[in-house]
Design a protein around this motif. Sequence first.
Motif, mmCIF file in Angstrom:
data_model
loop_
_atom_site.group_PDB
_atom_site.id
_atom_site.type_symbol
_atom_site.label_atom_id
_atom_site.label_comp_id
_atom_site.label_asym_id
_atom_site.label_seq_id
_atom_site.Cartn_x
_atom_site.Cartn_y
_atom_site.Cartn_z
ATOM 1 N N ILE A 54 0.863 -1.177 0.000
ATOM 2 C CA ILE A 54 0.000 0.000 0.000
ATOM 3 C C ILE A 54 0.900 1.228 0.000
ATOM 4 O O ILE A 54 1.679 1.447 0.923
ATOM 5 C CB ILE A 54 -0.951 0.006 1.207
ATOM 6 N N GLY A 55 0.826 2.000 -1.058
ATOM 7 C CA GLY A 55 1.660 3.184 -1.205
ATOM 8 C C GLY A 55 0.951 4.456 -0.786
ATOM 9 O O GLY A 55 1.585 5.429 -0.401
ATOM 10 N N MET A 56 -0.375 4.432 -0.857
ATOM 11 C CA MET A 56 -1.157 5.616 -0.512
ATOM 12 C C MET A 56 -2.571 5.173 -0.178
ATOM 13 O O MET A 56 -3.079 4.208 -0.740
ATOM 14 C CB MET A 56 -1.184 6.569 -1.711
ATOM 15 N N TRP A 57 -3.203 5.856 0.748
ATOM 16 C CA TRP A 57 -4.613 5.611 1.018
ATOM 17 C C TRP A 57 -5.304 6.934 1.276
ATOM 18 O O TRP A 57 -4.678 7.913 1.628
ATOM 19 C CB TRP A 57 -4.843 4.629 2.176
ATOM 20 N N PHE A 58 -6.606 6.928 1.042
ATOM 21 C CA PHE A 58 -7.401 8.149 1.150
ATOM 22 C C PHE A 58 -8.044 8.182 2.534
ATOM 23 O O PHE A 58 -8.887 7.346 2.852
ATOM 24 C CB PHE A 58 -8.446 8.184 0.039
ATOM 25 N N THR A 59 -7.649 9.126 3.352
ATOM 26 C CA THR A 59 -8.074 9.146 4.748
ATOM 27 C C THR A 59 -9.529 9.578 4.950
ATOM 28 O O THR A 59 -10.140 9.225 5.942
ATOM 29 C CB THR A 59 -7.166 10.067 5.597
ATOM 30 N N GLU A 60 -10.101 10.325 4.017
ATOM 31 C CA GLU A 60 -11.451 10.858 4.220
ATOM 32 C C GLU A 60 -12.568 10.009 3.602
ATOM 33 O O GLU A 60 -13.713 10.439 3.580
ATOM 34 C CB GLU A 60 -11.539 12.287 3.676
ATOM 35 N N THR A 61 -12.231 8.830 3.094
ATOM 36 C CA THR A 61 -13.265 8.020 2.438
ATOM 37 C C THR A 61 -13.417 6.645 3.078
ATOM 38 O O THR A 61 -13.893 5.722 2.446
ATOM 39 C CB THR A 61 -12.946 7.845 0.944
ATOM 40 N N MET A 62 -13.038 6.481 4.337
ATOM 41 C CA MET A 62 -13.160 5.204 5.027
ATOM 42 C C MET A 62 -14.620 4.960 5.387
ATOM 43 O O MET A 62 -15.303 5.843 5.892
ATOM 44 C CB MET A 62 -12.293 5.241 6.294
ATOM 45 N N GLU A 63 -15.112 3.751 5.086
ATOM 46 C CA GLU A 63 -16.515 3.412 5.324
ATOM 47 C C GLU A 63 -16.613 2.135 6.151
ATOM 48 O O GLU A 63 -15.966 1.139 5.850
ATOM 49 C CB GLU A 63 -17.234 3.208 3.989
ATOM 50 N N CYS A 64 -17.427 2.157 7.193
ATOM 51 C CA CYS A 64 -17.636 0.979 8.031
ATOM 52 C C CYS A 64 -18.339 -0.112 7.223
ATOM 53 O O CYS A 64 -19.349 0.144 6.572
ATOM 54 C CB CYS A 64 -18.476 1.331 9.254
ATOM 55 N N VAL A 65 -17.795 -1.328 7.276
ATOM 56 C CA VAL A 65 -18.380 -2.449 6.541
ATOM 57 C C VAL A 65 -19.740 -2.835 7.123
ATOM 58 O O VAL A 65 -20.630 -3.254 6.396
ATOM 59 C CB VAL A 65 -17.418 -3.662 6.565
ATOM 60 N N VAL A 66 -19.934 -2.663 8.416
ATOM 61 C CA VAL A 66 -21.158 -3.110 9.075
ATOM 62 C C VAL A 66 -22.315 -2.127 8.899
ATOM 63 O O VAL A 66 -23.415 -2.518 8.522
ATOM 64 C CB VAL A 66 -20.902 -3.386 10.571
ATOM 65 N N CYS A 67 -22.062 -0.818 9.149
ATOM 66 C CA CYS A 67 -23.189 0.128 9.151
ATOM 67 C C CYS A 67 -23.100 1.219 8.094
ATOM 68 O O CYS A 67 -24.052 1.960 7.908
ATOM 69 C CB CYS A 67 -23.347 0.756 10.531
ATOM 70 N N GLY A 68 -21.962 1.353 7.418
ATOM 71 C CA GLY A 68 -21.836 2.361 6.370
ATOM 72 C C GLY A 68 -21.401 3.730 6.837
ATOM 73 O O GLY A 68 -21.335 4.665 6.044
ATOM 74 N N THR A 69 -21.082 3.871 8.122
ATOM 75 C CA THR A 69 -20.624 5.158 8.637
ATOM 76 C C THR A 69 -19.338 5.588 7.938
ATOM 77 O O THR A 69 -18.446 4.779 7.725
ATOM 78 C CB THR A 69 -20.415 5.074 10.161
ATOM 79 N N LEU A 70 -19.251 6.863 7.581
ATOM 80 C CA LEU A 70 -18.036 7.434 6.994
ATOM 81 C C LEU A 70 -17.157 7.970 8.115
ATOM 82 O O LEU A 70 -17.650 8.615 9.047
ATOM 83 C CB LEU A 70 -18.387 8.567 6.034
ATOM 84 N N ALA A 71 -15.858 7.700 8.030
ATOM 85 C CA ALA A 71 -14.935 8.139 9.066
ATOM 86 C C ALA A 71 -13.596 8.515 8.439
ATOM 87 O O ALA A 71 -13.350 8.243 7.271
ATOM 88 C CB ALA A 71 -14.738 7.033 10.104
ATOM 89 N N THR A 72 -12.742 9.119 9.243
ATOM 90 C CA THR A 72 -11.400 9.482 8.813
ATOM 91 C C THR A 72 -10.429 8.392 9.238
ATOM 92 O O THR A 72 -10.372 8.027 10.411
ATOM 93 C CB THR A 72 -10.971 10.828 9.440
ATOM 94 N N ALA A 73 -9.677 7.872 8.269
ATOM 95 C CA ALA A 73 -8.695 6.829 8.547
ATOM 96 C C ALA A 73 -7.465 7.429 9.222
ATOM 97 O O ALA A 73 -7.075 8.547 8.924
ATOM 98 C CB ALA A 73 -8.279 6.139 7.253
ATOM 99 N N PRO A 74 -6.859 6.678 10.120
ATOM 100 C CA PRO A 74 -5.608 7.150 10.709
ATOM 101 C C PRO A 74 -4.471 7.034 9.704
ATOM 102 O O PRO A 74 -4.564 6.296 8.729
ATOM 103 C CB PRO A 74 -5.392 6.197 11.891
#
Length: 74
Positions: free
Chosen positions: A45-65
């Motif tokens: 993994i060379g890069m990831w987008f911190t503002e598009t993390m989505e919970c697999v269970v409920c769909g909540t959007l969160a900021t990745a560390p």
Amino acid sequence: MSEHIDNISHDYSESMDIRGEPTTVCPCGSQLWLVKVMFDEEGNIGMWFTETMECVVCGTLATAPSPSEEVTDG
């Protein structure tokens, strides 16, 4: 979570948008996330987008560390 990952689905009626402060645990208790990533030439993994993390269970959007930029000696 006893359900196979390919069979997990959710409706977005209970999802929230908690983006802002990085987190690893969703308010629903899940620690399983969908994260958009880009791989480097070696397959890491060379890069990831911190503002598009989505919970697999409920769909909540969160900021990745992200890794700390602070370097510790020792």
